[in-house]
Each structure stands twice: as structure tokens, then as C-alpha cells.
Write an enzyme that holds these catalytic residues in place. Structure first.
Site, PDB file in Angstrom:
ATOM      1  N   GLU A  88     -11.611  -0.773  -2.535  1.00 27.52           N
ATOM      2  CA  GLU A  88     -10.821  -0.168  -1.463  1.00 27.52           C
ATOM      3  C   GLU A  88      -9.735   0.727  -2.047  1.00 27.52           C
ATOM      4  O   GLU A  88      -9.688   0.959  -3.253  1.00 27.52           O
ATOM      5  CB  GLU A  88     -10.206  -1.249  -0.578  1.00 27.52           C
ATOM      6  CG  GLU A  88      -9.280  -2.207  -1.305  1.00 27.52           C
ATOM      7  CD  GLU A  88      -8.779  -3.323  -0.409  1.00 27.52           C
ATOM      8  OE1 GLU A  88      -9.385  -3.553   0.643  1.00 27.52           O
ATOM      9  OE2 GLU A  88      -7.773  -3.962  -0.774  1.00 27.52           O
ATOM     10  N   ASP A 128       0.815  -1.219   0.000  1.00 27.19           N
ATOM     11  CA  ASP A 128       0.000   0.000   0.000  1.00 27.19           C
ATOM     12  C   ASP A 128       0.846   1.265   0.000  1.00 27.19           C
ATOM     13  O   ASP A 128       0.650   2.159   0.827  1.00 27.19           O
ATOM     14  CB  ASP A 128      -0.938   0.013   1.212  1.00 27.19           C
ATOM     15  CG  ASP A 128      -1.757  -1.256   1.326  1.00 27.19           C
ATOM     16  OD1 ASP A 128      -2.367  -1.652   0.321  1.00 27.19           O
ATOM     17  OD2 ASP A 128      -1.787  -1.853   2.424  1.00 27.19           O
TER      18      ASP A 128
END
Length: 337
Positions: free
Chosen positions: A224, A51
């Protein structure tokens, strides 16, 4: 947050400073292909760095990643987007008062406030019940140490299955917003929310608005990692699809003529395992960064090895066609505007 300037404009994550014009509806057939020629992504860190959230502050680039058992918020730096990246330490040594001390931080986001301080949005696990919640931390320096703010989470809704993936956005009027995703308990959809916040970044103002939800069968109830960018003709909301453990994890995007939507999904994939001239395992969690030279890059993670034990950090260039994003060679994209 990409270019360090006075105030918010052009300094915060995933946004561009451009004027609003009328948007035209974009049918799926008009969505440009992700690339017109073979592409090779640049492997930046052959280490676990999921991420990645990347910014340019002054003359350096900084990346923040999801933590592990060894580090809560790893931070890396480089002189250029595709230059030699080095992990230099731990950005948030101490957990927030409400967090499980043994759990790492998920998908942090860092931006520079008008007062010159650096604010981090983060996801942590609440010690009392294990719920994923959103918090904030503050530092005088982009490498930290970031000190957690408040005794309680910034956002925490167990009834929504918890909340993750916070990210900042500043519109043309310099108003600040917090985007995040609610997990959706059971078979409920995951939802991406837009929450107005005060200039301090931690005072919630007004009601949140739903921007997008997982409503397509191929999404497996998971969208997401939101990233919102302002373009001349519309807003572009990037998001990852499916579980990050799935090799088919990928990034899509939706567009809207107004910040609060409605957002229309393109129906296609922007970045997936077949986007490059080498197959990648589960590429996603993308972050879009604009450097001081106006060049844009997409930073993302993908699994290395067959055991899915490490999500390394990659980068690819970005370009725009008909005001819609396409992939480009690293360092070979056009200017963001």
C-alpha cells in the site's frame, strides 16, 4: 508536489524532472544498503498524524494526515522540512456527499494544479455500504477549506475490497496520473494501479494499468501507500508492506524502465524498524518530498508507546547511490538530481 512552479513540472508529489535513459536490470545483490552509519530520524510531531503527505508550496511546507474522530484531515505547517511543525487545523471541514459523516479521511494527497488551485485526493468510507472509496476536494489555499467535488466517489470498486491511498504523479511529458491501491477481498492480493487523468485531476482518461501486487509470502497480502519517483535511469515505486498495525510494517521499492512497468521488486527493505539507531514500531506510510533547495526527505509515521495509540510523524534524509535510494541524516542528504 514539492516545489511550487508554473504548471505541473516539479510541483507535484513524489516526482523528479529528469530525462529518460536506458535502465539496467538491478539484481538484489546490487541494491545499496539503507544506510552505512547509525541514523537518528527526526521526530516532527509527537501527536497522532498517520500517513503524512508533505509538500512545499511557496516558502512553507505543509503536511496532511489521516483523520480521526476529532478531525477529518489535519494539516500542519513548518518553514523547513525538519523545522518546528505545528498542526494548524482542519483542511476539509465538511465530508463529501457520499461519505459517512462520522468517518475520517485516510491518506490524503494534495497538489497544485496549473490553474493555481489545490486539489486533494482522499479516501473515505461510503455511507451506503461502508466501502472505502476515492474522492477529490478543491481549495484556493493549501490549508483549505477543501470543498468535496461530485456527488459520487472518483473510484469505488466493492468487488476489489475497496480502494485507498490515492496519490498524484506527473511524468516528464507533464501527463497526470492517479495511483492507488485496491485492497483485495478475502485472500486476494492487494494491487497498486496507475490511472491516467485529465489536467483537472478528476476526469479519468484511458484504462488503468496494474503496476504491482502483493505476491510474496512475507507481504501478508498487503502492499500500500504508493509513491512514484522518476529518476534518470528508471522509475522507482515505493510502497509499504504488511498491515499498519504490525510492528514489522515497513517500506520497500520496485523499479521499472517504463512508467507502466513491469516493476521489479528489490527483495529488500528500504525503511523498517531496524533502519535507525533506535527501534521504531511499524514505520511506514512514507512520502518523499523534494524542497526548493533540491534536498529530499522521507516523511513517515511510527507508533509511539506500547499501546499503539498514536502514530507520530518522523523525517529522515534521502540520498541516491547508483540511482537507487538510501537513507541519510535529516537535512543531510544530497540534491535530488
Amino acid at each position: 508536489m514539492h516545489v511550487e512552479q508554473q504548471g505541473y513540472r516539479c510541483v507535484m508529489r513524489k516526482r523528479l524532472c529528469v530525462l529518460l535513459v536506458v535502465v539496467l536490470a538491478v539484481p538484489f545483490s546490487a541494491v545499496p544498503s539503507a544506510h552505512a552509519a547509525p541514523l537518528a530520524p527526526k521526530l516532527l510531531l509527537r501527536k497522532d498524524f498517520p500517513d503524512p503527505e508533505v509538500n512545499q508550496f511557496a516558502d512553507r511546507y505543509y503536511a496532511y494526515g489521516t483523520g480521526s474522530h476529532e478531525t477529518r484531515v489535519p494539516v500542519a505547517t513548518a518553514l523547513s522540512p525538519t523545522g518546528e511543525w505545528t498542526i494548524i487545523g482542519e483542511a476539509m471541514p465538511e465530508p463529501a456527499a457520499w461519505m459517512d459523516e462520522k468517518a475520517g479521511v485516510w491518506a490524503p494527497d494534495v497538489f497544485r494544479r496549473p490553474d493555481g488551485k489545490y486539489l486533494m485526493y482522499l479516501t473515505g468510507r461510503r455511507a451506503s455500504d461502508g466501502t472505502r472509496c476515492l474522492g477529490a476536494a478543491l481549495s484556493e489555499n493549501p490549508v483549505g477549506p477543501f470543498a468535496p467535488l461530485g456527488e459520487e466517489p472518483l473510484v469505488c470498486k466493492p468487488e476489489e475490497g475497496g480502494d485507498i491511498d490515492p496519490v498524484s504523479f506527473v511524468d516528464d511529458d507533464e501527463r497526470l496520473y492517479l495511483l492507488y491501491k485496491s485492497n483485495g477481498p478475502g485472500d486476494q492480493p492487494s494491487i497498486i494501479w496507475l490511472q491516467p487523468v485529465a489536467p483537472d485531476g478528476v476526469t479519468l482518461t484511458g484504462d488503468r494499468r496494474e503496476l504491482l501486487r502483493s505476491d510474496l509470502p512475507e507481504e501478508d497480502d498487503v502492499i500500500e501507500a504508493p509513491v512514484l519517483i522518476r529518476r534518470p535511469s528508471h522509475y522507482v515505486l515505493f510502497y509499504s508492506v504488511k498491515s499498519y498495525t504490525n510492528s514489522d510494517y515497513h517500506t520497500s521499492y520496485a523499479t521499472a524502465s517504463a512508467l507502466a512497468g513491469p516493476y521489479t521488486k528489490t527483495g529488500g527493505r528500504w525503511l523498517d524498524r531496524t533502519s535507525f539507531d533506535e527501534t521504531l514500531d511499524g514505520p511506514g506510510g512514507a512520502d518523499i518530498t523534494t524542497g526548493s533547495d533540491g534536498q529530499q526527505h522521507a516523511f513517515f509515521h511510527a507508533w509511539l508507546g506500547r499501546t499503539q495509540a498514536m502514530r507520530a510523524m518522523f523525517a529522515t534524509g534521502m540520498d541516491w547511490k547508483d540511482d537507487l535510494p538510501i537513507l541519510a541524516p535529516p537535512g543531510g542528504g544530497t540534491r535530488s538530481d
